[in-house]
Design a protein around this motif. Structure first.
Motif, PDB file in Angstrom:
ATOM      1  N   ASP A  14       0.856  -7.200  -2.332  1.00 48.27           N
ATOM      2  CA  ASP A  14       1.773  -6.065  -2.224  1.00 48.27           C
ATOM      3  C   ASP A  14       2.485  -6.049  -0.875  1.00 48.27           C
ATOM      4  OD1 ASP A  14       1.095  -5.171  -4.752  1.00 48.27           O
ATOM      5  OD2 ASP A  14      -0.495  -3.857  -4.019  1.00 48.27           O
ATOM      6  N   SER A  18       6.460  -6.418  -0.394  1.00 41.97           N
ATOM      7  CA  SER A  18       7.195  -5.384   0.336  1.00 41.97           C
ATOM      8  C   SER A  18       7.983  -5.987   1.494  1.00 41.97           C
ATOM      9  CB  SER A  18       6.231  -4.315   0.853  1.00 41.97           C
ATOM     10  OG  SER A  18       6.919  -3.337   1.571  1.00 41.97           O
ATOM     11  N   SER A  22      12.015  -5.995   1.673  1.00 42.73           N
ATOM     12  CA  SER A  22      12.611  -5.376   2.852  1.00 42.73           C
ATOM     13  C   SER A  22      13.525  -6.347   3.585  1.00 42.73           C
ATOM     14  CB  SER A  22      11.518  -4.875   3.802  1.00 42.73           C
ATOM     15  OG  SER A  22      10.767  -3.849   3.197  1.00 42.73           O
ATOM     16  N   SER A 115       8.711   2.165  -1.185  1.00 48.32           N
ATOM     17  CA  SER A 115       7.827   1.547  -0.200  1.00 48.32           C
ATOM     18  C   SER A 115       8.470   0.401   0.561  1.00 48.32           C
ATOM     19  CB  SER A 115       6.560   1.047  -0.894  1.00 48.32           C
ATOM     20  OG  SER A 115       6.894   0.046  -1.833  1.00 48.32           O
ATOM     21  N   VAL A 116       9.799   0.303   0.502  1.00 45.55           N
ATOM     22  CA  VAL A 116      10.477  -0.776   1.226  1.00 45.55           C
ATOM     23  C   VAL A 116      11.362  -0.180   2.309  1.00 45.55           C
ATOM     24  CG1 VAL A 116      10.470  -2.355  -0.735  1.00 45.55           C
ATOM     25  CG2 VAL A 116      12.414  -0.850  -0.403  1.00 45.55           C
TER      26      VAL A 116
END
Length: 124
Positions: A14, A18, A22, A115-116
């Motif tokens: 994960d 991410s 990103s 979550s990025v």
């Protein structure tokens, strides 16, 4: 979720995903900035520039008092160096890249991917 339940720990996969997303968002924002300001550059070049810019920002932002200023100048310097632009055009790329990153991150948030970040674009 029960009141005392702990959230699942974030696994290595994960974190890598991410980071990659990103970096791609940051590279896309830089690509958009260079395309708007100078109509040059390619996406892979922008992604690598985002990585170099993020490294410069991380190292210099930790300096007390003036770290943010030094980090900003270094980040614009990285954009200037990588895209062979002048200081003003490199700063303009940064402004456009920041705006593009904010729009992309807001769109991702709307579809549930929050979550990025935009790695390599300060403040986004």
């Amino acid at each position: 979720m029960p009141p005392f339940a702990q959230p699942a720990p974030i696994g290595l996969e994960d974190r890598v995903l991410s980071f990659a997303v990103s970096l791609l968002v940051g590279g896309g924002a830089l690509y958009a900035g260079t395309h708007v300001v100078s109509e040059t550059g390619e996406y892979a070049h922008a992604v690598l520039t985002a990585l170099f810019g993020a490294l410069a920002w991380t190292v210099l932002a930790a300096i007390p008092l003036l770290g943010w200023l030094l980090a900003t100048v270094a980040w614009v310097g990285v954009v200037k160096w990588r895209f062979r632009l002048g200081w003003l055009r490199a700063a303009a790329v940064g402004i456009v890249a920041w705006a593009a990153a904010v729009v992309v991150l807001a769109a991702l948030e709307l579809i549930g991917v929050g979550s990025v970040s935009a790695l390599g674009v300060p403040g986004a």
